[in-house]
Design a protein around this motif. Structure first.
Motif, PDB file in Angstrom:
ATOM      1  N   THR A   1       0.850  -1.192   0.000  1.00  0.00           N
ATOM      2  CA  THR A   1       0.000   0.000   0.000  1.00  0.00           C
ATOM      3  C   THR A   1       0.888   1.245   0.000  1.00  0.00           C
ATOM      4  O   THR A   1       1.739   1.419   0.877  1.00  0.00           O
ATOM      5  CB  THR A   1      -0.923   0.009   1.224  1.00  0.00           C
ATOM      6  OG1 THR A   1      -1.770  -1.148   1.170  1.00  0.00           O
ATOM      7  CG2 THR A   1      -1.790   1.262   1.239  1.00  0.00           C
ATOM      8  N   HIS A   2       0.690   2.084  -1.004  1.00  0.00           N
ATOM      9  CA  HIS A   2       1.468   3.320  -1.143  1.00  0.00           C
ATOM     10  C   HIS A   2       0.640   4.486  -0.588  1.00  0.00           C
ATOM     11  O   HIS A   2      -0.497   4.708  -1.020  1.00  0.00           O
ATOM     12  CB  HIS A   2       1.799   3.579  -2.617  1.00  0.00           C
ATOM     13  CG  HIS A   2       2.571   2.462  -3.260  1.00  0.00           C
ATOM     14  ND1 HIS A   2       3.937   2.342  -3.154  1.00  0.00           N
ATOM     15  CD2 HIS A   2       2.154   1.394  -3.997  1.00  0.00           C
ATOM     16  CE1 HIS A   2       4.337   1.267  -3.820  1.00  0.00           C
ATOM     17  NE2 HIS A   2       3.268   0.673  -4.337  1.00  0.00           N
ATOM     18  N   GLU A   3       1.200   5.212   0.370  1.00  0.00           N
ATOM     19  CA  GLU A   3       0.570   6.407   0.940  1.00  0.00           C
ATOM     20  C   GLU A   3       1.502   7.594   0.713  1.00  0.00           C
ATOM     21  O   GLU A   3       2.722   7.469   0.881  1.00  0.00           O
ATOM     22  CB  GLU A   3       0.304   6.207   2.432  1.00  0.00           C
ATOM     23  CG  GLU A   3      -0.639   5.038   2.705  1.00  0.00           C
ATOM     24  CD  GLU A   3      -0.807   4.738   4.181  1.00  0.00           C
ATOM     25  OE1 GLU A   3      -1.913   4.928   4.694  1.00  0.00           O
ATOM     26  OE2 GLU A   3       0.190   4.323   4.808  1.00  0.00           O
ATOM     27  N   PHE A   4       0.943   8.729   0.336  1.00  0.00           N
ATOM     28  CA  PHE A   4       1.744   9.856  -0.115  1.00  0.00           C
ATOM     29  C   PHE A   4       1.581  11.048   0.827  1.00  0.00           C
ATOM     30  O   PHE A   4       0.466  11.328   1.304  1.00  0.00           O
ATOM     31  CB  PHE A   4       1.331  10.254  -1.533  1.00  0.00           C
ATOM     32  CG  PHE A   4       1.339   9.088  -2.494  1.00  0.00           C
ATOM     33  CD1 PHE A   4       2.524   8.666  -3.067  1.00  0.00           C
ATOM     34  CD2 PHE A   4       0.165   8.405  -2.791  1.00  0.00           C
ATOM     35  CE1 PHE A   4       2.535   7.589  -3.943  1.00  0.00           C
ATOM     36  CE2 PHE A   4       0.173   7.327  -3.657  1.00  0.00           C
ATOM     37  CZ  PHE A   4       1.362   6.909  -4.237  1.00  0.00           C
ATOM     38  N   PRO A   5       2.679  11.776   1.109  1.00  0.00           N
ATOM     39  CA  PRO A   5       2.585  12.971   1.970  1.00  0.00           C
ATOM     40  C   PRO A   5       1.638  14.012   1.371  1.00  0.00           C
ATOM     41  O   PRO A   5       1.584  14.203   0.153  1.00  0.00           O
ATOM     42  CB  PRO A   5       4.029  13.491   2.008  1.00  0.00           C
ATOM     43  CG  PRO A   5       4.877  12.320   1.617  1.00  0.00           C
ATOM     44  CD  PRO A   5       4.055  11.508   0.679  1.00  0.00           C
ATOM     45  N   ASP A   6       0.884  14.653   2.249  1.00  0.00           N
ATOM     46  CA  ASP A   6      -0.020  15.736   1.850  1.00  0.00           C
ATOM     47  C   ASP A   6      -1.025  15.292   0.792  1.00  0.00           C
ATOM     48  O   ASP A   6      -1.398  16.064  -0.096  1.00  0.00           O
ATOM     49  CB  ASP A   6       0.786  16.944   1.323  1.00  0.00           C
ATOM     50  CG  ASP A   6       1.752  17.473   2.369  1.00  0.00           C
ATOM     51  OD1 ASP A   6       1.360  17.533   3.557  1.00  0.00           O
ATOM     52  OD2 ASP A   6       2.896  17.791   2.003  1.00  0.00           O
ATOM     53  N   SER A   7      -1.418  14.036   0.855  1.00  0.00           N
ATOM     54  CA  SER A   7      -2.391  13.536  -0.121  1.00  0.00           C
ATOM     55  C   SER A   7      -3.422  12.681   0.590  1.00  0.00           C
ATOM     56  O   SER A   7      -3.103  11.966   1.546  1.00  0.00           O
ATOM     57  CB  SER A   7      -1.690  12.705  -1.204  1.00  0.00           C
ATOM     58  OG  SER A   7      -2.648  12.092  -2.050  1.00  0.00           O
TER      59      SER A   7
ATOM     60  N   GLU B   1      -5.023  10.460  -1.152  1.00  0.00           N
ATOM     61  CA  GLU B   1      -5.116   9.287  -2.009  1.00  0.00           C
ATOM     62  C   GLU B   1      -4.158   8.188  -1.531  1.00  0.00           C
ATOM     63  O   GLU B   1      -3.067   8.475  -1.039  1.00  0.00           O
ATOM     64  CB  GLU B   1      -4.772   9.656  -3.457  1.00  0.00           C
ATOM     65  CG  GLU B   1      -5.676  10.716  -4.063  1.00  0.00           C
ATOM     66  CD  GLU B   1      -7.108  10.248  -4.162  1.00  0.00           C
ATOM     67  OE1 GLU B   1      -7.320   9.031  -4.377  1.00  0.00           O
ATOM     68  OE2 GLU B   1      -8.022  11.082  -4.034  1.00  0.00           O
ATOM     69  N   VAL B   2      -4.584   6.964  -1.688  1.00  0.00           N
ATOM     70  CA  VAL B   2      -3.720   5.807  -1.436  1.00  0.00           C
ATOM     71  C   VAL B   2      -3.808   4.880  -2.649  1.00  0.00           C
ATOM     72  O   VAL B   2      -4.762   4.943  -3.427  1.00  0.00           O
ATOM     73  CB  VAL B   2      -4.135   5.034  -0.163  1.00  0.00           C
ATOM     74  CG1 VAL B   2      -4.011   5.906   1.063  1.00  0.00           C
ATOM     75  CG2 VAL B   2      -5.543   4.472  -0.300  1.00  0.00           C
ATOM     76  N   TYR B   3      -2.797   4.048  -2.782  1.00  0.00           N
ATOM     77  CA  TYR B   3      -2.791   3.094  -3.888  1.00  0.00           C
ATOM     78  C   TYR B   3      -2.213   1.776  -3.381  1.00  0.00           C
ATOM     79  O   TYR B   3      -1.092   1.739  -2.855  1.00  0.00           O
ATOM     80  CB  TYR B   3      -1.948   3.621  -5.050  1.00  0.00           C
ATOM     81  CG  TYR B   3      -1.623   2.573  -6.096  1.00  0.00           C
ATOM     82  CD1 TYR B   3      -2.637   1.910  -6.782  1.00  0.00           C
ATOM     83  CD2 TYR B   3      -0.299   2.229  -6.372  1.00  0.00           C
ATOM     84  CE1 TYR B   3      -2.341   0.944  -7.729  1.00  0.00           C
ATOM     85  CE2 TYR B   3       0.010   1.267  -7.322  1.00  0.00           C
ATOM     86  CZ  TYR B   3      -1.024   0.628  -7.993  1.00  0.00           C
ATOM     87  OH  TYR B   3      -0.731  -0.335  -8.924  1.00  0.00           O
ATOM     88  N   THR B   4      -2.986   0.716  -3.512  1.00  0.00           N
ATOM     89  CA  THR B   4      -2.523  -0.608  -3.104  1.00  0.00           C
ATOM     90  C   THR B   4      -2.165  -1.407  -4.348  1.00  0.00           C
ATOM     91  O   THR B   4      -3.002  -1.624  -5.224  1.00  0.00           O
ATOM     92  CB  THR B   4      -3.592  -1.346  -2.287  1.00  0.00           C
ATOM     93  OG1 THR B   4      -3.867  -0.600  -1.101  1.00  0.00           O
ATOM     94  CG2 THR B   4      -3.110  -2.737  -1.898  1.00  0.00           C
ATOM     95  N   GLU B   5      -0.923  -1.836  -4.402  1.00  0.00           N
ATOM     96  CA  GLU B   5      -0.401  -2.557  -5.564  1.00  0.00           C
ATOM     97  C   GLU B   5      -0.494  -4.061  -5.309  1.00  0.00           C
ATOM     98  O   GLU B   5      -0.004  -4.567  -4.294  1.00  0.00           O
ATOM     99  CB  GLU B   5       1.056  -2.148  -5.795  1.00  0.00           C
ATOM    100  CG  GLU B   5       1.675  -2.756  -7.034  1.00  0.00           C
ATOM    101  CD  GLU B   5       3.096  -2.281  -7.243  1.00  0.00           C
ATOM    102  OE1 GLU B   5       3.708  -2.699  -8.239  1.00  0.00           O
ATOM    103  OE2 GLU B   5       3.600  -1.500  -6.407  1.00  0.00           O
TER     104      GLU B   5
END
Length: 405
Positions: free
Chosen positions: A37-43, A45-49
């Motif tokens: 699971t990719h989590e981004f600063p100041d966002s 949105e998340v993305y699970t690969e």
């Protein structure tokens, strides 16, 4: 009224690992998907690969017990210590090629003659099975040979026409049915020369003509019947033709026989004789089907997988019906050899895929366009029996073809 056995109970299998039997109290099966699971600063949105399937794992609560528990305990420990992968037969259904990653054995002074095991298994996968398989075809041939004698001995111990004359008459009728099924199958084997077919017909005539005497000697009857079955199945020359004949004999044997109500001792004997004939004929046909599977070459992984599934499912049925432990063990070992062989040889096979021609074309043109070889049109027609004519493969209609053929 006889108790009704629910379908789920009939599907239960004796648990084994590398052919060593044990009892089970329970087991956990786990699986899932690998992911990040990719989590981004100041966002927000998340993305699970999705990174693919996790290996399935079994955690088995097993035990061995009885006067011979020490021997059984050591046999199971030896199987668990062995390097590489082995076949695990799950009590709740299915055969799996696995590696034993960890195990514990616990014995307690208050439980004499008893050893508890906790066994951790993980699926081996195709590559592991390939590495250790060796000459997997010859292993199947050897296991098939090993299974024939226990089947014959089970018949010898389970068949008798001593008693009222109707027992012998009924056995003769059933064996005549088997002979009729075999003769019908012999007539359908393509490409048979008059020599092999004529020899089979003479053998069948001798067998049916001598049945009245043969039923009084079960060991001789079993040997003659197994020899005749093998002669029938080899008519096609081995490989795919033998596989089809053996599969057909297995499927037809006993299909029209009525169940015998075990209401008297003589009816119990009649039912036992019927079961003994079924076990011998179906068991021998299945052993020869397994042998033929090792002689075959599989064009696609789907065809290899289908053959493996058919044989192992039928072996599970015969194992549950087996009269003796020797037969059960021989059939389990044969199933393990077939699973290993087909898994090994199927690893590098092509897969089938759907192909939709843009226009209606002859099969020759489709084959040339796909493979650069018009002679493979016969292959396309064989895989798509719904095609009405080789000159008209309809456009806009998906057909099955070999991917990357």
């Amino acid at each position: 009224m006889a108790a009704v056995i629910p379908p789920w109970r009939r599907s239960l299998l004796p648990s084994t690992f590398r052919g060593v039997a044990f009892e089970v109290e329970g087991r956990d099966l786990s699986g899932g998907r690998n992911s990040v699971t990719h989590e981004f600063p100041d966002s927000e949105e998340v993305y699970t690969e999705d990174l693919g399937r996790k290996a399935e794992r079994w955690s088995v609560e097993a035990y061995v017990w009885g006067p011979d528990y020490l021997t059984r305990r050591e046999s199971l420990k030896k199987a668990l210590r062995e390097a590489g992968s082995g076949e695990y037969v799950d009590h709740w259904g299915g055969r799996h090629w696995v590696v034993a990653t960890a195990w514990t054995c616990r014995e307690h002074r208050t439980k004499g003659g008893w050893a508890d095991f906790r066994i951790e298994l993980v699926e081996a996968g195709v590559v592991k099975a390939q590495v250790i398989a060796g000459d997997s075809r010859s292993v199947v041939f050897g296991r098939a040979d090993d299974a024939l004698d226990p089947l014959a001995l089970d018949f010898e111990n389970g068949f008798s026409v001593g008693g009222p004359s109707f027992l012998g008459d009924n056995a003769l009728s059933l064996l005549s049915d088997v002979g009729g099924d075999m003769s019908a199958l012999a007539a359908t084997v393509g490409g048979v020369g008059s020599g092999p077919l004529g020899q089979f017909q003479r053998s069948m005539s001798s067998f049916t003509g001598g049945l009245s005497a043969l039923v009084a000697t079960p060991s001789t009857l079993a040997g003659r019947l197994q020899s005749l079955i093998r002669q029938l199945i080899r008519l096609g020359g081995g490989g795919r033709a033998s596989y089809v004949t053996a599969s057909g004999l297995y499927a037809t044997t006993g299909g029209t026989w009525s169940a015998v109500a075990p209401i008297t001792d003589n009816r119990v004997r009649q039912a036992a004789n019927q079961q003994a004939i079924l076990d011998l004929v179906a068991g021998t046909a299945l052993v020869e089907q397994a042998r033929a599977s090792a002689e075959m070459d599989y064009p696609t992984i789907e065809e290899a997988t289908a053959a493996r599934a058919e044989i192992t499912s039928r072996l599970d049925t015969r194992i549950r019906a087996a009269r003796s432990n020797d037969t059960r063990m021989a059939l389990r070992r044969l199933g393990g050899a077939v699973t290993r062989d087909i898994t090994n040889r199927g690893a590098d096979l092509s897969r089938l895929t759907d192909y939709t021609p843009g226009a209606t074309l002859p099969a020759l043109v489709v084959a040339h366009g796909l493979y650069g070889d018009a002679t493979r049109s016969a292959e396309i027609l064989a895989r798509n029996p719904d095609l009405a004519h080789p000159l008209f493969v309809p456009g806009g209609h998906a057909i099955k073809v070999v991917a990357n053929g």
